[in-house]
Enzyme design. Structure first.
Site, mmCIF file in Angstrom:
data_model
loop_
_atom_site.group_PDB
_atom_site.id
_atom_site.type_symbol
_atom_site.label_atom_id
_atom_site.label_comp_id
_atom_site.label_asym_id
_atom_site.label_seq_id
_atom_site.Cartn_x
_atom_site.Cartn_y
_atom_site.Cartn_z
ATOM 1 N N HIS A 14 -1.228 14.234 4.665
ATOM 2 C CA HIS A 14 0.049 13.776 4.141
ATOM 3 C C HIS A 14 0.426 12.446 4.765
ATOM 4 O O HIS A 14 -0.193 11.963 5.710
ATOM 5 C CB HIS A 14 1.159 14.816 4.352
ATOM 6 N N HIS A 39 -3.275 11.143 7.548
ATOM 7 C CA HIS A 39 -3.723 12.014 8.631
ATOM 8 C C HIS A 39 -3.479 13.434 8.130
ATOM 9 O O HIS A 39 -2.858 13.617 7.077
ATOM 10 C CB HIS A 39 -2.917 11.761 9.916
ATOM 11 N N HIS A 41 -2.896 17.900 9.005
ATOM 12 C CA HIS A 41 -2.451 18.955 9.914
ATOM 13 C C HIS A 41 -3.134 20.264 9.534
ATOM 14 O O HIS A 41 -3.500 20.470 8.373
ATOM 15 C CB HIS A 41 -0.934 19.175 9.828
ATOM 16 N N ASP A 79 -4.874 23.478 -0.077
ATOM 17 C CA ASP A 79 -5.858 23.481 1.017
ATOM 18 C C ASP A 79 -6.889 22.366 0.820
ATOM 19 O O ASP A 79 -7.492 22.247 -0.258
ATOM 20 C CB ASP A 79 -6.551 24.842 1.088
ATOM 21 N N HIS A 80 -7.074 21.559 1.866
ATOM 22 C CA HIS A 80 -7.986 20.404 1.833
ATOM 23 C C HIS A 80 -7.597 19.383 0.771
ATOM 24 O O HIS A 80 -8.459 18.709 0.196
ATOM 25 C CB HIS A 80 -9.449 20.859 1.685
ATOM 26 N N GLU A 126 3.739 23.056 11.399
ATOM 27 C CA GLU A 126 2.911 21.869 11.187
ATOM 28 C C GLU A 126 2.042 21.637 12.420
ATOM 29 O O GLU A 126 0.923 21.154 12.335
ATOM 30 C CB GLU A 126 3.826 20.668 10.947
HETATM 31 NI NI NI Z 1 2.026 14.544 9.885
#
Ligand code: NI
Length: 136
Positions: A14, A39, A41, A79-80, A126
């Site tokens: 995100h 990046h 999480h 997901d991914h 997160e």
């Molecule tokens: Ni972040």
């Protein structure tokens, strides 16, 4: 009233930003999560539902059904993936965990109601240290 929580995990990329702002301003307001190069999480999603036990069954919602609802409506879509660009229920929203919790609530609520249970809480971590909870 009984409460059941199903835990799922997903990995996603995100960027928290307002596109009309400069990278510098986004960094100032949103911090590291505004990195223009993206990046990710490792998110932990916990979905709590509540209901009254059906005496002949000893439960109120089949956990396999709850798992299936969460997978079909959320995990398979996120997901991914890139939350900003690839996740239909986050289109047009800033990709904060707060907005994500609200969007996931809206995706899950009707399907859970169909099975005689009520959605109680959507909780998303997160990181190990930051957890958001939404109660509708
Ligand atoms: Ni972040």
């Amino acid at each position: 009233m009984i409460y059941i929580t199903r835990r799922e995990t997903f990995c996603a990329a995100h960027r928290m930003c307002r596109e009309e702002w400069s990278d510098e301003k986004n960094l100032e307001i949103f911090g590291k999560c505004s990195n223009p190069a993206w990046h990710g999480h490792n998110y932990v999603l916990s979905v709590t539902v509540r209901g009254e036990i059906q005496e002949e069954l000893g439960f109120f919602i089949n956990l396999t059904i709850l798992k299936k609802i969460i997978h079909e409506r959320i995990i398979e879509k996120i997901d991914h993936r890139n939350i900003n660009t690839e996740v239909d229920f986050m289109k047009g929203k800033i990709a904060t965990t707060e907005n994500l919790a609200i969007a996931i609530w809206n995706e899950l609520k009707p399907a859970i109601s169909e099975h005689g249970a009520s959605l109680h809480c959507v909780r998303i971590s997160e990181t190990e240290n930051n957890t958001i909870e939404f109660y509708g």
